[in-house]
Write a protein that holds these residues in place. Structure first.
Motif, PDB file in Angstrom:
ATOM      1  N   THR A 151      24.270  81.890  71.531  1.00  0.00           N
ATOM      2  CA  THR A 151      23.420  82.771  72.502  1.00  0.00           C
ATOM      3  C   THR A 151      23.829  82.916  73.430  1.00  0.00           C
ATOM      4  OG1 THR A 151      21.890  80.879  73.487  1.00  0.00           O
ATOM      5  CG2 THR A 151      21.491  81.386  71.210  1.00  0.00           C
ATOM      6  N   GLY A 152      25.174  82.607  74.746  1.00  0.00           N
ATOM      7  CA  GLY A 152      25.288  83.217  75.542  1.00  0.00           C
ATOM      8  C   GLY A 152      24.378  82.624  76.768  1.00  0.00           C
ATOM      9  N   GLN A 153      23.751  81.797  76.688  1.00  0.00           N
ATOM     10  CA  GLN A 153      22.802  80.885  77.395  1.00  0.00           C
ATOM     11  C   GLN A 153      23.556  80.166  78.369  1.00  0.00           C
ATOM     12  OE1 GLN A 153      17.693  81.277  76.330  1.00  0.00           O
ATOM     13  NE2 GLN A 153      19.399  80.936  74.624  1.00  0.00           N
ATOM     14  N   PRO A 154      23.386  80.267  79.559  1.00  0.00           N
ATOM     15  CA  PRO A 154      24.325  79.240  80.283  1.00  0.00           C
ATOM     16  C   PRO A 154      23.076  77.452  80.003  1.00  0.00           C
ATOM     17  CG  PRO A 154      23.580  80.753  81.657  1.00  0.00           C
ATOM     18  CD  PRO A 154      23.216  80.866  80.399  1.00  0.00           C
ATOM     19  N   PHE A 155      24.283  76.672  80.459  1.00  0.00           N
ATOM     20  CA  PHE A 155      23.033  75.079  80.669  1.00  0.00           C
ATOM     21  C   PHE A 155      23.542  74.618  82.227  1.00  0.00           C
ATOM     22  CE2 PHE A 155      26.263  73.630  77.291  1.00  0.00           C
ATOM     23  CZ  PHE A 155      26.111  72.268  78.047  1.00  0.00           C
ATOM     24  N   ARG A 156      22.849  73.339  82.078  1.00  0.00           N
ATOM     25  CA  ARG A 156      23.617  72.738  83.206  1.00  0.00           C
ATOM     26  C   ARG A 156      22.494  71.094  82.724  1.00  0.00           C
ATOM     27  NH1 ARG A 156      21.932  73.800  88.338  1.00  0.00           N
ATOM     28  NH2 ARG A 156      23.888  73.598  89.391  1.00  0.00           N
ATOM     29  N   MET A 157      23.644  70.093  81.962  1.00  0.00           N
ATOM     30  CA  MET A 157      23.215  68.743  81.709  1.00  0.00           C
ATOM     31  C   MET A 157      24.068  67.632  82.567  1.00  0.00           C
ATOM     32  SD  MET A 157      23.758  66.862  77.768  1.00  0.00           S
ATOM     33  CE  MET A 157      22.730  68.200  77.384  1.00  0.00           C
ATOM     34  N   THR A 158      22.886  67.135  82.765  1.00  0.00           N
ATOM     35  CA  THR A 158      23.166  66.077  83.754  1.00  0.00           C
ATOM     36  C   THR A 158      22.713  64.387  83.402  1.00  0.00           C
ATOM     37  OG1 THR A 158      19.884  66.100  84.673  1.00  0.00           O
ATOM     38  CG2 THR A 158      21.619  67.495  86.063  1.00  0.00           C
ATOM     39  N   HIS A 159      23.057  63.304  83.876  1.00  0.00           N
ATOM     40  CA  HIS A 159      22.553  62.419  83.303  1.00  0.00           C
ATOM     41  C   HIS A 159      23.166  62.328  81.909  1.00  0.00           C
ATOM     42  CE1 HIS A 159      20.736  61.202  85.972  1.00  0.00           C
ATOM     43  NE2 HIS A 159      19.363  62.551  86.440  1.00  0.00           N
ATOM     44  N   ILE A 160      24.310  62.861  81.492  1.00  0.00           N
ATOM     45  CA  ILE A 160      25.169  62.675  80.352  1.00  0.00           C
ATOM     46  C   ILE A 160      25.728  61.583  80.008  1.00  0.00           C
ATOM     47  CG2 ILE A 160      26.978  63.981  78.706  1.00  0.00           C
ATOM     48  CD1 ILE A 160      27.536  66.281  81.076  1.00  0.00           C
ATOM     49  N   ARG A 161      24.881  61.121  78.549  1.00  0.00           N
ATOM     50  CA  ARG A 161      25.326  59.991  77.824  1.00  0.00           C
ATOM     51  C   ARG A 161      24.694  58.713  78.696  1.00  0.00           C
ATOM     52  NH1 ARG A 161      29.256  57.919  77.374  1.00  0.00           N
ATOM     53  NH2 ARG A 161      29.424  57.023  75.168  1.00  0.00           N
ATOM     54  N   ILE A 203      16.921  69.705  72.229  1.00  0.00           N
ATOM     55  CA  ILE A 203      17.749  70.973  72.943  1.00  0.00           C
ATOM     56  C   ILE A 203      17.741  71.982  72.510  1.00  0.00           C
ATOM     57  CG2 ILE A 203      20.111  71.275  73.140  1.00  0.00           C
ATOM     58  CD1 ILE A 203      19.442  68.924  75.225  1.00  0.00           C
ATOM     59  N   ILE A 204      17.253  71.845  70.892  1.00  0.00           N
ATOM     60  CA  ILE A 204      16.873  73.140  70.109  1.00  0.00           C
ATOM     61  C   ILE A 204      16.500  74.475  70.501  1.00  0.00           C
ATOM     62  CG2 ILE A 204      17.095  74.245  67.946  1.00  0.00           C
ATOM     63  CD1 ILE A 204      19.072  71.520  66.585  1.00  0.00           C
ATOM     64  N   GLU A 205      15.174  73.809  70.735  1.00  0.00           N
ATOM     65  CA  GLU A 205      14.451  74.097  71.680  1.00  0.00           C
ATOM     66  C   GLU A 205      14.201  74.877  72.769  1.00  0.00           C
ATOM     67  OE1 GLU A 205      10.940  72.078  68.469  1.00  0.00           O
ATOM     68  OE2 GLU A 205      10.868  71.589  70.622  1.00  0.00           O
ATOM     69  N   LYS A 206      14.953  74.214  73.595  1.00  0.00           N
ATOM     70  CA  LYS A 206      15.171  74.971  75.066  1.00  0.00           C
ATOM     71  C   LYS A 206      15.832  76.246  74.917  1.00  0.00           C
ATOM     72  CE  LYS A 206      13.409  71.873  77.952  1.00  0.00           C
ATOM     73  NZ  LYS A 206      14.446  71.092  78.454  1.00  0.00           N
ATOM     74  N   PHE A 207      16.677  77.030  73.824  1.00  0.00           N
ATOM     75  CA  PHE A 207      17.733  77.401  73.674  1.00  0.00           C
ATOM     76  C   PHE A 207      16.758  79.013  73.111  1.00  0.00           C
ATOM     77  CE2 PHE A 207      20.925  74.622  74.867  1.00  0.00           C
ATOM     78  CZ  PHE A 207      21.370  75.486  75.576  1.00  0.00           C
ATOM     79  N   LEU A 208      15.900  78.427  71.590  1.00  0.00           N
ATOM     80  CA  LEU A 208      15.561  79.115  70.577  1.00  0.00           C
ATOM     81  C   LEU A 208      14.298  79.340  71.214  1.00  0.00           C
ATOM     82  CD1 LEU A 208      18.046  78.291  67.859  1.00  0.00           C
ATOM     83  CD2 LEU A 208      18.284  80.003  69.208  1.00  0.00           C
TER      84      LEU A 208
END
Length: 335
Positions: A26-36, A312-317
């Motif tokens: 999609t070309g949309q950047p993201f920040r993920m915190t608290h990974i795993r 996650i999917i619903e945040k991008f699409l």
């Protein structure tokens, strides 16, 4: 472009892999915190870091926080580049999960691509090579996306050393597909693949499977000398509309009987519900369904990956998923 904010506290590496795939497509950047965040060893492990670095290379992107143990990542994709790529995980981390991370992006590229991935090919907590080849990729072909894979070297956990190669052809886009009918049963089989493990262990595993689920054919396959010993069993059921494959890897502290019982029970449950796809494939089809703009599947009780993957999917699409319990162990997932 504004960063999509993601919290990886409640999930594992699948949340990161899904985000990487969608960011590239999609070309949309993201920040993920608290990974795993809830894992015993939170943050990026080597297999996750390899996914990030591979995504950066394929998309000509950038990643801030791409370090071992990092619990925060900012990823920005550029333009997807087709080409010939080689990535080494460096451990027994799953090559098939790395492959599934990169496929959606490479299907949107302008030309054909090849991948040579080294690490684990037959892992306890990941789709083994045979599942990807015989179950996942045929399902993706129904969406209109094609890829071929070849096993160069079998890599069992915990040693690794496996190699798979893939060829990916670009697609104009994914079409909507419904996986709701199992279809007529055509064949069943039980296989055990082993390297440097006694046939008696394989036989015990198959006997345990047979106590919960009966099949037509049984076979033990031996791998040539290679990197480390290992064993994996496959219970397979081929239907008019697809294939289900339940696997069980040999693990330290797990008896052949326990592994086989779990496999047999899982396959019996699947067949009794008349679901169209197994619970693991169901999770793997969420992303292509969303990219296609909709679809529907029937499956057995979804695992914990499904709601976190959906989040996650619903945040991008611009899609929404619904999960309905239709009784008798059958669930319907709609997008």
């Amino acid at each position: 472009m504004k960063l999509i904010q993601l919290n990886g506290q409640s999930g594992g590496g699948q949340m990161l892999r899904t985000a990487l795939s969608l960011a590239m497509v999609t070309g949309q950047p993201f920040r993920m915190t608290h990974i795993r965040g809830q894992r015993s060893k939170p943050g990026l492990m080597r297999q996750h870091l390899t996914c990030v670095k591979a995504a950066v290379e394929i998309s000509q992107g950038t990643a801030d926080g791409a370090e071992l143990g990092s619990t925060e990542l900012v990823f920005r994709a550029g333009e997807i580049q087709s080409g010939d790529y080689e990535f080494a995980i460096g451990t027994a981390g799953s090559t098939t999960l790395l492959l599934q991370t990169l496929l959606p992006a490479l299907w949107t590229a302008k030309g054909k691509s090849t991948l040579r991935l080294s690490g684990g090919t037959h892992n306890p907590l990941a789709p083994p090579f045979d599942f990807v080849e015989q179950v996942f990729l045929p399902a993706m072909k129904k969406f209109g996306a094609e890829a071929t894979i070849r096993l160069v070297e079998t890599g069992f956990a915990p040693t690794g050393g496996g190699i798979l190669e893939a060829g990916i052809s670009p697609t104009a886009g994914l079409g909507k597909v419904n996986f709701t009918e199992q279809g007529e049963l055509q064949a069943t089989s039980l296989r055990v693949i082993s390297r440097q493990v006694s046939d008696s262990v394989a036989s015990r595993l198959m006997d345990a499977v047979g106590k919960a689920w009966t099949c037509e054919k049984r076979k033990i396959e031996h791998r040539d000398e290679g990197p480390g010993q290992g064993l994996i069993g496959y219970a397979e059921a081929h239907f008019a509309n697809g294939c289900e494959m339940v696997s069980g890897c040999g693990e330290r502290g797990q008896s052949a009987e326990k592994i086989g019982h779990r496999m047999g029970k899982s396959m019996a449950t699947f067949m009794n519900t008349r679901a169209a796809v197994g619970r693991h494939l169901a999770d793997q089809l969420l992303l292509p369904m969303a990219l296609a703009g909709g679809g529907e599947i029937t499956t057995t009780a979804p695992d914990a990956h499904v709601p976190t993957n959906v989040s996650i999917i619903e945040k991008f699409l611009p899609v929404k998923f619904s999960i309905e319990d239709e009784d008798g162990g059958l669930f319907r997932i709609s997008c």
